[in-house]
Design a protein around this motif. Structure first.
Motif, short mmCIF file in Angstrom:
data_model
loop_
_atom_site.label_atom_id
_atom_site.label_comp_id
_atom_site.label_asym_id
_atom_site.label_seq_id
_atom_site.Cartn_x
_atom_site.Cartn_y
_atom_site.Cartn_z
N ALA A 40 0.83 -1.20 0.00
CA ALA A 40 0.00 0.00 0.00
C ALA A 40 0.87 1.26 0.00
CB ALA A 40 -0.92 0.00 1.22
N SER A 79 0.75 4.12 -2.87
CA SER A 79 0.48 5.53 -2.57
C SER A 79 1.47 6.46 -3.25
CB SER A 79 0.50 5.76 -1.05
OG SER A 79 1.80 5.62 -0.53
N SER A 84 -10.71 1.58 -2.94
CA SER A 84 -10.88 0.90 -1.66
C SER A 84 -12.34 0.80 -1.28
CB SER A 84 -10.10 1.64 -0.56
OG SER A 84 -8.71 1.57 -0.79
N CYS A 91 -7.65 -5.82 3.39
CA CYS A 91 -6.76 -5.21 2.40
C CYS A 91 -7.14 -3.76 2.14
CB CYS A 91 -6.80 -6.00 1.09
SG CYS A 91 -5.97 -7.61 1.16
N VAL A 150 -4.91 -0.17 2.96
CA VAL A 150 -4.67 0.93 2.00
C VAL A 150 -5.15 2.26 2.58
CG1 VAL A 150 -5.23 1.82 -0.29
CG2 VAL A 150 -4.77 -0.62 0.02
#
Length: 422
Positions: free
Chosen positions: A68, A72, A84, A113, A117
């Motif tokens: 993640a 980003s 997400s 998951c 994120v």
């Protein structure tokens, strides 16, 4: 930096968005503490199979936290937030329409998951939205919002599963959309609606452009390997692993323990006790902030851990009345552990704080492993014996208070005013 300080008002909507995201993360994450007994009974699960459910959710943090960070760096906040919430909505809807143990496990992993994120994205957003000088305050505010959501989620569960509620009300309507014998599945209908609502909000929100600080940037592979060779990195990774494992190991099994050993209803007394556990954890955060201003964080960690051990033993060996008091008390005393362990870690390493944060966040996978071990041990022996296993991660957290040797100690109030370390 000065230019950012002259226009803070334009970012207030981002602060509100981040707080809303924190609320939703907590609300969906910790509902599992309340529904665990219903899930066990609905799918006729053993304690081991029940323990695999939080495993599926929290192991996703271990899998996704570092990737993640890299994502980003490549994609915008808007893109990652939108994806997400879209996946959260689809995963929740998928389970609501096809409820089953395997589907639920996949749903929990998918949600985990997405949460990983979100956690990576929203902290830098909060810093730029409120200004660096207010980041500490806003972080505490976010923690309080997180705790509030954990406190409220059991009450939504009680409302949805209460078949005595108004037959023409919202709860009755939602129960009508899911199998009659699985009313708790209606919660995931609600979660899908919440995720879709946030998807719309995220899509139409304007985001400020900003540069990430050094401790918010994901490092390269070399920085990760370098940190993994450092004994302090391993020590504090295990500390985070043990803390989250203890938090979830208690929270996940409260209802089952009270039902199994004291005959207390999981949908009422159990859910209420879980709510009080999270409420006390939130209140403890506030007290912890004050105590960190007057004493060394390592001493506070030692004291809090010793008292937690005492209350865990009382909760597991005492009467129903003692257990109903002791379980929420555990929440109160563990509340300072996360922030102390995390800050000690960052203050024990001179560089690569971004990579270190990623490694530490993978320690959230402790919330997968330790509750599962409690359930597995409970299957072989008894749930009470399984929960006594939590004394081991607590003993490790206690050792951190003795062995930690940070380069920078937490600033405490002195008779003379000193310039802040940070």
């Amino acid at each position: 930096m000065d230019s950012k300080k002259t226009t803070p008002k334009k970012y207030y909507h981002i602060i509100a968005l981040v707080m809303l995201v924190f609320f939703v993360i907590s609300f969906i994450t910790n509902i599992l503490n309340s529904i665990i007994v219903d899930v066990k009974n609905s799918f006729d699960l053993s304690l081991t199979m029940t323990g695999l459910l939080p495993f599926a959710f929290f192991i996703a943090y271990g899998v996704m936290s570092i990737p993640a960070g890299f994502l980003s760096e490549k994609y915008s906040d808007k893109t990652l937030l939108s994806l997400s919430f879209l996946f959260m909505a689809l995963a929740s809807l998928g389970f609501a329409f096809f409820p089953g143990y395997v589907v639920f496990s996949i749903t929990l992993f998918s949600l985990g998951c997405c949460m990983a994120v979100l956690q990576v994205i929203i902290n830098p957003m909060l810093r730029i939205a409120g200004g660096e000088e207010h980041f500490a305050f806003n972080s505490v505010l976010a923690q309080l919002v997180f705790g509030l959501a954990s406190f409220l989620s059991p009450f939504l569960y009680k409302y949805i599963v209460d078949t005595n509620s108004d037959e023409m009300g919202l709860a009755s309507f939602i129960r009508g959309l899911v199998p009659k014998d699985l009313p708790w599945v209606g919660l995931y209908m609600i979660f899908s609606v919440i995720a879709l609502f946030l998807l719309v909000v995220v899509f139409f929100t304007k985001y400020p452009k900003y540069e990430k600080k050094e401790d918010e940037v994901a490092g390269d592979k070399k920085s990760y390997f370098s940190l993994l060779k450092n004994k302090w990195t391993v020590l504090f990774f295990l500390g985070i692993f043990c803390y989250v494992g203890t938090e979830q190991g208690v929270g996940n099994w409260i209802s089952q323990f009270l039902n199994q050993y004291h005959g207390l209803d999981a949908q009422t007394v159990g859910a209420d006790t879980v709510a009080y556990f999270w409420a006390m954890l939130t209140i403890g955060c506030l007290l912890g902030l004050l105590l960190l201003k007057i004493m060394d964080s390592r001493k506070l960690l030692i004291g809090a851990t010793l008292v937690t051990i005492l209350f865990l033993v009382l909760a597991l060996t005492g009467s129903a009345k003692v257990a109903l008091f002791a379980f929420p008390a555990i929440g109160f005393f563990i509340s300072v552990m996360w922030s102390i362990i995390f800050s000690l870690a960052l203050n024990s390493v001179r560089e690569n704080h971004g990579s270190l944060s990623g490694i530490l966040c993978t320690g959230i996978a402790g919330g997968a492993v330790i509750p599962f071990l409690v359930g597995a041990l409970g299957e072989v022996t008894s749930l009470k014996t399984g929960m006594f296993f939590l004394l081991i991660p607590l003993a490790f957290i206690l050792s951190i208070g003795f062995f930690a040797n940070p380069l920078i100690k937490n600033k405490t109030i002195q008779l003379k005013t000193k310039q802040s370390d940070q």
